[in-house]
Design an enzyme around this catalytic site. Structure first.
Site, short mmCIF file in Angstrom:
data_model
loop_
_atom_site.label_atom_id
_atom_site.label_comp_id
_atom_site.label_asym_id
_atom_site.label_seq_id
_atom_site.Cartn_x
_atom_site.Cartn_y
_atom_site.Cartn_z
N ARG A 30 0.81 -1.25 0.06
CA ARG A 30 0.08 0.11 0.13
C ARG A 30 0.87 1.31 0.00
O ARG A 30 1.05 1.99 -1.03
CB ARG A 30 -0.80 -0.09 1.29
CG ARG A 30 -2.22 1.12 1.24
CD ARG A 30 -1.83 2.40 1.13
NE ARG A 30 -1.29 2.21 2.74
CZ ARG A 30 -0.85 3.57 3.30
NH1 ARG A 30 -0.69 4.41 2.58
NH2 ARG A 30 -0.18 3.65 4.70
N ASP A 31 1.57 1.55 1.11
CA ASP A 31 2.33 2.82 1.30
C ASP A 31 3.49 2.46 0.26
O ASP A 31 3.77 3.80 -0.53
CB ASP A 31 2.89 2.75 2.56
CG ASP A 31 3.47 4.17 2.91
OD1 ASP A 31 3.39 5.21 2.05
OD2 ASP A 31 4.38 4.26 4.02
N HIS A 223 6.17 4.46 12.36
CA HIS A 223 6.25 4.53 11.17
C HIS A 223 7.38 5.41 10.87
O HIS A 223 7.28 6.54 10.42
CB HIS A 223 4.81 4.88 10.38
CG HIS A 223 4.72 4.83 8.94
ND1 HIS A 223 3.84 3.98 8.48
CD2 HIS A 223 5.38 5.50 8.11
CE1 HIS A 223 4.15 3.84 6.94
NE2 HIS A 223 4.99 5.00 6.79
N HIS A 225 10.54 6.74 8.21
CA HIS A 225 11.10 6.83 6.92
C HIS A 225 12.61 7.06 7.10
O HIS A 225 13.20 7.68 8.25
CB HIS A 225 10.58 7.92 6.21
CG HIS A 225 9.46 7.63 5.55
ND1 HIS A 225 8.43 8.22 4.74
CD2 HIS A 225 8.47 6.62 5.83
CE1 HIS A 225 7.46 7.86 4.53
NE2 HIS A 225 7.35 6.64 5.36
N CYS A 256 8.49 9.31 -0.42
CA CYS A 256 7.33 10.13 -0.05
C CYS A 256 7.76 11.34 -1.06
O CYS A 256 8.72 11.96 -1.14
CB CYS A 256 7.86 10.60 1.32
SG CYS A 256 6.61 12.03 1.86
#
Ligand code: MG
Length: 316
Positions: A30-31, A223, A225, A256
């Site tokens: 998904r992400d 979460h 990054h 992102c």
């Protein structure tokens, strides 16, 4: 030259004060794919999710029921989700932005849904075209109806540490939105470092502030990054604080669009290497997972940015 022991596993040395088991919340399908420029065919997505489940992941976020115009990479959610029906024993959360998205997800039998909020006004405006409070008002009926239907609800919170327009984000601001999401009925909150700027002291500071406000570690996920190479250090700080749910993306899929660098999600393989080295159970077979990410990298036509995938798949 080989990297690490011949069997591709780290040496295990336990450290005090860490959870004995961590639930990895896999977000690659998904992400990860949502933030890849290539659009992956639905058959490949279905195989990807099956391979992730075969590698031992028990929470595999599958897709998103946002409007296809916003996220064309995941426009096939209705086609994909029924192809995963055989995956019993695996939670397959899906993102739902509003009541319409929730209706679509519930109609297909989704049992775990997620809403996505922002800790900052700038990102709420950019991503949701609403103020923070307006977006929370939009989520209220979504969360209530999902829970009434027996689904669990995860609340994603973006920009918990830094924001590309606003700079560093004060912990008190994040705590306020977290508290509201819990009061709405979210079962779990995922604290997102969306642009990857956090460092471990900031992580500990936010978790301590959340504790003081009654938002305990048992309902928190992190979460991170890896934009500045801090994702594992930040994860370790969260583990030390008692957090035992960690989001990661197989092979480090997904960047992102708001971050300066293309480096995005913490790679699941990098996470699992560290966790297994610390003697923390995950249920994940690192060899199978790495093979899956190599397979997906071939489909995307570029190598995985995960250090562990590169090390384990390195050929003489
Ligand atoms: Mg992410």
């Amino acid at each position: 030259m080989t990297q690490g022991p011949p069997e591709g596993l780290p040496m295990t040395v336990r450290a005090d004060g860490l959870p004995s088991r961590v639930r990895v919340h896999e977000v690659g399908a998904r992400d990860g794919l949502q933030n890849e420029s290539a659009v992956v065919p639905v058959e490949v997505k279905a195989e990807f999710v099956h391979r992730l489940a075969d590698a031992g992941l028990r929470t595999v976020e599958a897709t998103s029921f946002v409007h296809p115009r916003w996220v064309p990479q995941l426009a096939d959610a209705e086609e994909l989700y029924p192809r995963l029906a055989d995956l019993t024993g695996v939670r397959l959360p899906v993102l739902v932005p509003n009541e319409r998205g929730l209706d679509r997800a519930l109609a297909l039998g989704a049992r775990d849904v997620a809403v996505f909020a922002s800790a900052t006004e700038s990102f709420a405006k950019a991503n949701l075209n609403r103020t923070v409070d307006e977006s929370l008002a939009m989520f209220e009926p979504v969360v209530a109806r999902a829970r009434a239907a027996g689904a669990s609800v995860r609340g994603y919170l973006s920009m918990c540490f830094g924001d590309p327009w606003e700079g560093p984000v004060p912990a008190a601001q994040v705590v306020r939105v977290c508290r509201r999401l819990v009061d709405l009925g979210c079962d779990e909150l995922s604290l997102g470092d969306t642009i990857g700027v956090a460092t471990p002291g900031q992580v500990t500071g936010l978790l301590t502030a959340l504790d003081a406000e009654g938002v305990g570690r048992d309902r928190l996920a992190v979460h991170f990054h890896d934009t500045y190479g801090q994702a594992l250090a930040n994860t370790y700080a969260a583990l030390r604080h008692g957090v035992s749910t960690v989001d990661a993306s197989a092979g480090g899929l997904g960047g992102c669009p708001f971050a300066k660098s293309a480096t995005g999600n913490l790679a699941t393989e990098d996470l699992v290497w560290m966790l297994h080295g610390l003697g923390i159970e995950t249920g994940v077979d690192l060899g199978r997972l790495t093979a899956t990410s190599v397979w997906m990298a071939e489909r995307l036509g570029r190598p995985s940015p995960s250090r562990t995938v590169r090390a384990l798949s390195h050929k003489e």
